[in-house]
Design a protein around this motif. Structure first.
Motif, PDB file in Angstrom:
ATOM      1  N   LYS A  63       0.834  -1.215   0.000  1.00  0.00           N
ATOM      2  CA  LYS A  63       0.000   0.000   0.000  1.00  0.00           C
ATOM      3  C   LYS A  63       0.866   1.262   0.000  1.00  0.00           C
ATOM      4  N   ASP A  64       1.984   1.190   0.711  1.00  0.00           N
ATOM      5  CA  ASP A  64       2.945   2.292   0.740  1.00  0.00           C
ATOM      6  C   ASP A  64       3.543   2.499  -0.660  1.00  0.00           C
ATOM      7  N   ALA A  65       3.865   1.379  -1.327  1.00  0.00           N
ATOM      8  CA  ALA A  65       4.430   1.442  -2.685  1.00  0.00           C
ATOM      9  C   ALA A  65       3.422   2.063  -3.659  1.00  0.00           C
ATOM     10  N   LEU A  66       2.172   1.665  -3.531  1.00  0.00           N
ATOM     11  CA  LEU A  66       1.114   2.197  -4.403  1.00  0.00           C
ATOM     12  C   LEU A  66       0.979   3.708  -4.211  1.00  0.00           C
ATOM     13  N   LYS A  67       1.052   4.160  -2.969  1.00  0.00           N
ATOM     14  CA  LYS A  67       0.950   5.591  -2.687  1.00  0.00           C
ATOM     15  C   LYS A  67       2.064   6.373  -3.381  1.00  0.00           C
ATOM     16  N   ARG A  68       3.291   5.835  -3.290  1.00  0.00           N
ATOM     17  CA  ARG A  68       4.435   6.505  -3.923  1.00  0.00           C
ATOM     18  C   ARG A  68       4.282   6.524  -5.445  1.00  0.00           C
ATOM     19  N   TYR A  69       3.728   5.433  -5.987  1.00  0.00           N
ATOM     20  CA  TYR A  69       3.516   5.367  -7.445  1.00  0.00           C
ATOM     21  C   TYR A  69       2.486   6.402  -7.894  1.00  0.00           C
ATOM     22  N   LEU A  70       1.380   6.484  -7.176  1.00  0.00           N
ATOM     23  CA  LEU A  70       0.335   7.449  -7.549  1.00  0.00           C
ATOM     24  C   LEU A  70       0.849   8.882  -7.409  1.00  0.00           C
ATOM     25  N   ASP A  71       1.695   9.118  -6.396  1.00  0.00           N
ATOM     26  CA  ASP A  71       2.311  10.445  -6.236  1.00  0.00           C
ATOM     27  C   ASP A  71       3.221  10.753  -7.437  1.00  0.00           C
ATOM     28  N   GLU A  72       3.947   9.723  -7.890  1.00  0.00           N
ATOM     29  CA  GLU A  72       4.873   9.884  -9.015  1.00  0.00           C
ATOM     30  C   GLU A  72       4.106  10.194 -10.304  1.00  0.00           C
TER      31      GLU A  72
END
Length: 279
Positions: A269-278
């Protein structure tokens, strides 16, 4: 150290090169415009000329459903191509890091699949990647095999981007709830790959983000984090037939990663957040 990365135009190859650059490790990223991995002479000529210390083999045929129809092409890329790269690595005494998949397993049971569990692919794509693994093991001593799952990254198309597009155009979608695995973010995976290749801790590893979820849970989380209001229906695989059979249980054990002192990847979920931010 000099590293050759195949499939640089793909999601993972792109992020591996980015990571190598960040670490200041000399690298060459190649794609099909540089040489055709299904051509033995071209492959050997390029690798012999380049003389890398490590080859990270990310290039692959990955269209899972299409592979059922295009078996010849899938085999040529995933099996023959891997053979030619492995043979070239052997001749110049280079390490090889081969990217494989959760699809080498049948997906039976509820336990996480261990690294040494016998492979039994449920579809042709999985079979082709399994055959690639066997060749790497047979031909080389200095190899890493990394199995991963549900990969997504900034470069190229992926499941998350598809869902975000659907979120703009649909009010309601249905997603399978009984296939369980781990969404894996390519920049996180690239960190692990680049850590590993600087060691001699050879063997087969499972590298995915922490935790696990069903495709349904993954989609719900994508829309939640992206702030998209859409109804997501939960359905069994039996109601969503695909050309290629999918494993129901793609949880992967990370015992070997822990045993050899490599860091686990961040939570999905943390990885997904960083991806969506990117994005």
């Amino acid at each position: 150290m000099k590293v050759l990365v195949t499939g640089v135009e793909g999601q993972l190859g792109y992020d591996v090169v980015k990571r190598l650059n960040l670490l200041g490790i000399e690298n060459i990223g190649v794609d099909r415009t540089d040489f055709d991995i299904t051509d033995k002479e071209q492959t050997e000529a390029y690798i012999f000329d380049c003389k890398p210390d490590v080859v990270i083999h990310c290039a692959a045929y990955t269209a899972v459903d299409k592979a059922e129809e295009e078996q010849g092409l899938c085999y040529a890329i995933n099996v023959d191509g891997t053979r030619y790269i492995s043979e070239a690595c052997k001749k110049i005494d280079a390490k090889m890091l081969y990217i494989s998949t959760d699809y080498v397993f049948d997906g039976e049971g509820t336990e996480a699949q261990k690294e040494d569990k016998p492979t039994a692919p449920a579809n042709y794509y999985g079979y082709s990647k399994e055959q690639g693994e066997l060749l790497v093991k047979e031909l080389l001593e200095k190899y890493f095999i990394i199995r991963t799952s549900w990969v997504y990254g900034k470069n190229g198309n992926n499941f998350v981007k598809t869902m975000l597009k659907l979120g703009q155009t649909k009010d309601e979608i249905s997603v399978v709830n009984d296939q369980v695995g781990v969404p894996t973010y390519t920049p996180d995976l690239a960190v692990s790959i680049c850590d590993m290749l600087q060691t001699t801790k050879y063997g087969t590893y499972h590298v995915v983000n922490e935790g696990y979820c069903s495709w349904y849970e993954f989609v719900v989380e994508i829309f939640k984090q992206a702030g998209i209001n859409i109804k997501v229906n939960s359905i069994p695989t039996s109601e969503y037939p695909t050309r290629a059979k999918r494993p129901l249980n793609s949880r992967l054990s990370k015992e070997k990663l822990d045993k050899n002192g490599f860091n686990r990847l961040p939570e999905w979920k943390d990885a997904l957040k960083r991806y969506l931010d990117e994005l």
